[in-house]
Scaffold this active site. Structure first.
Site, short mmCIF file in Angstrom:
data_model
loop_
_atom_site.label_atom_id
_atom_site.label_comp_id
_atom_site.label_asym_id
_atom_site.label_seq_id
_atom_site.Cartn_x
_atom_site.Cartn_y
_atom_site.Cartn_z
N SER A 208 0.84 -1.22 -0.09
CA SER A 208 0.01 -0.08 -0.11
C SER A 208 0.86 1.37 -0.11
O SER A 208 2.22 1.07 -0.28
CB SER A 208 -0.93 -0.05 1.24
OG SER A 208 -1.75 1.17 1.18
N ASN A 209 0.41 2.37 0.31
CA ASN A 209 0.93 3.59 0.30
C ASN A 209 0.35 4.54 1.37
O ASN A 209 -0.38 4.18 2.25
CB ASN A 209 1.20 4.32 -1.01
CG ASN A 209 -0.18 4.64 -1.63
OD1 ASN A 209 -0.99 5.32 -0.83
ND2 ASN A 209 -0.71 3.95 -2.66
N ARG A 210 1.39 5.78 1.74
CA ARG A 210 0.83 6.57 2.74
C ARG A 210 -0.21 7.49 2.75
O ARG A 210 -0.62 8.43 3.42
CB ARG A 210 1.99 7.52 3.29
CG ARG A 210 3.09 6.49 3.68
CD ARG A 210 4.48 7.09 4.06
NE ARG A 210 4.30 8.22 4.63
CZ ARG A 210 5.13 9.55 4.10
NH1 ARG A 210 5.88 9.42 3.29
NH2 ARG A 210 4.97 10.42 4.93
N ALA A 275 -4.48 7.25 -4.59
CA ALA A 275 -3.08 6.75 -4.82
C ALA A 275 -3.08 5.24 -5.03
O ALA A 275 -2.80 4.56 -3.92
CB ALA A 275 -2.21 7.12 -3.63
#
Ligand code: CTP
Length: 398
Positions: A208-210, A275
């Site tokens: 995943s991402n932030r 995102a």
């Protein structure tokens, strides 16, 4: 600028237990810049003291139709208000308002005003379900008032749960803001994506991402406030979803892609503020990958590029907006994305800049349009940036 700056809101409070929440509502409206005039019915003053509202709004509270030396208060207050919100509105108040009674200050103000009115009924669930109450609220809508249906949840002590709770003050504030807006997106369907997506590597681990979802949520709430029908397609969010938008929750990029295709088909605007993860594990392990003696190698495979593919699913004339999160060569990379995904606009943010980009309340962006213009927006709150982006989108729609 705060959303209610320079606006005068009349908050009517009637005698229900939910009036304790109206104190918070008065505070929120004041914090957002409104001048708040509180008008209480006599029974409301038995639940909560006028002094509480006076302290929160910094203004006198009105309780009587004929106060000493102020016989025309109802006319003055009715004229001065930019909007009126009655929260909570008891069954009795709804009945009186529906019949055009003027037997106390608040009811008389409703007759004397030309401002938009929002009524927030809150009562015992059986009283709300009663056909007479339903007729009264139908009648209030026919008169032209907004009526915010009560929510399902815990009622007063001993009454368990049911439909009758006053919506949270934050929800009411959002409705008042929409009522006051010039509704530049009325009749438009705006699809916004927000947050990260998550790709399972094994049953417990994810790629995943932030991304927190703040920018997408700010865009969805601003578009809704401006009168749009909004569909928000969101991965796991760090913050509460916005009021008013239809929320579609997704987990993976593939799921987000399907949801966008479905929603975008009849949309006027698509804003991809999410995102989405660009890669997923080529094969998801069916059991948890154990540590063992050496680190495992995970083969990755690309996920669909939702924004690129959306062009084929959207109507001619629909506006497609992307975001570009870059660490270097920002403008050049963003322009390349705008071209290659045939977008109308791309919003560039720098992933390395402090106080901007993922996970924070503020952002510093450059808005690049198809005509080649690049507009640098200084550091500001994401909710303020959302309004600037929507102004530019409105220009494209025209
Ligand atoms: N996007 C998308 N589908 C993906 C990845 C990104 O629709 N699978 C969208 C994002 O929501 C954003 C835009 O494409 O609006 C650009 O995303 P970004 O991550 O900056 O660029 P990528 O196209 O993924 O390219 P790269 O990661 O190489 O910079």
């Amino acid at each position: 600028m705060r959303p209610f700056e320079g606006r005068r809101i009349l908050l009517g409070v009637t005698g229900g237990i939910a009036s304790y929440k109206s104190a918070w509502l008065a505070r929120l409206l004041s914090q957002e810049g409104a001048m708040v005039d509180v008008v209480m019915t006599k029974s409301a003053t038995e639940f909560i003291a006028p002094l509480t509202f006076e302290a929160l709004t910094g203004r006198p509270v009105h309780t009587a139709l004929i106060a000493q030396g102020h016989a025309l208060d109802h006319i003055k207050l009715a004229k001065a208000a930019d909007a009126i919100v009655v929260a909570p509105a008891t069954a009795d108040f709804c009945a009186r308002a529906a019949h055009g009674r003027a037997d106390d200050l608040l009811a008389a103000i409703l007759l004397a005003t030309e401002a938009p009115v929002l009524i927030c009924p809150a009562m015992n669930d059986r009283m709300w379900a009663h056909p007479q109450t339903r007729l009264n609220s139908k009648h209030l809508r026919e008169i032209g008032y907004g009526v915010l249906d009560p929510e399902v949840g815990a009622l007063a002590a001993g009454e368990g749960s049911g439909e009758g709770r006053m919506p949270e003050p934050e929800t009411i504030v959002a409705h008042v803001a929409r009522m006051l807006d010039d509704a530049s997106f009325k009749g438009r369907h705006v699809v916004v994506t927000a947050g990260p997506t998550r790709e399972l590597v094994d049953p417990v681990r994810v790629l995943s991402n932030r991304s927190s979802g703040r920018m997408g949520v700010a865009l969805a709430s601003a578009a809704w406030r401006r009168g749009a029908n909004v569909t928000l397609i969101a991965g796991p969010l760090e913050i509460a979803p916005p009021v008013g938008a239809t929320l579609v929750r997704v987990e993976t990029t593939e799921e987000m892609s399907i949801a966008v295709q479905r929603a975008a088909a009849n949309a006027d605007v698509l804003v991809m503020a999410a995102a989405p993860a660009d890669f997923r594990a080529a094969e998801m392990a069916t059991a948890k990958i154990k540590k063992g003696s050496s680190a495992p190698t995970i083969e990755l495979t690309p996920t669909p590029d939702i924004l690129r593919e959306s062009a084929a699913h959207m109507r001619a004339g629909a506006v497609r907006v992307g975001f570009a999160l870059e660490t270097n060569n920002g403008v050049a990379n963003a322009r390349h994305k705008l071209e290659s995904k045939s977008l109308d606009m791309i919003v560039l943010n720098d992933a390395l800049e402090p106080d901007a980009g993922v996970g924070v309340e503020t952002n510093r962006v450059t808005i690049i349009s198809r005509d080649g213009s690049a507009e640098e927006i200084p550091l500001m709150l994401k909710r303020e940036i959302a309004d600037i982006i929507l102004d530019r989108i409105a220009a494209h729609l025209e």
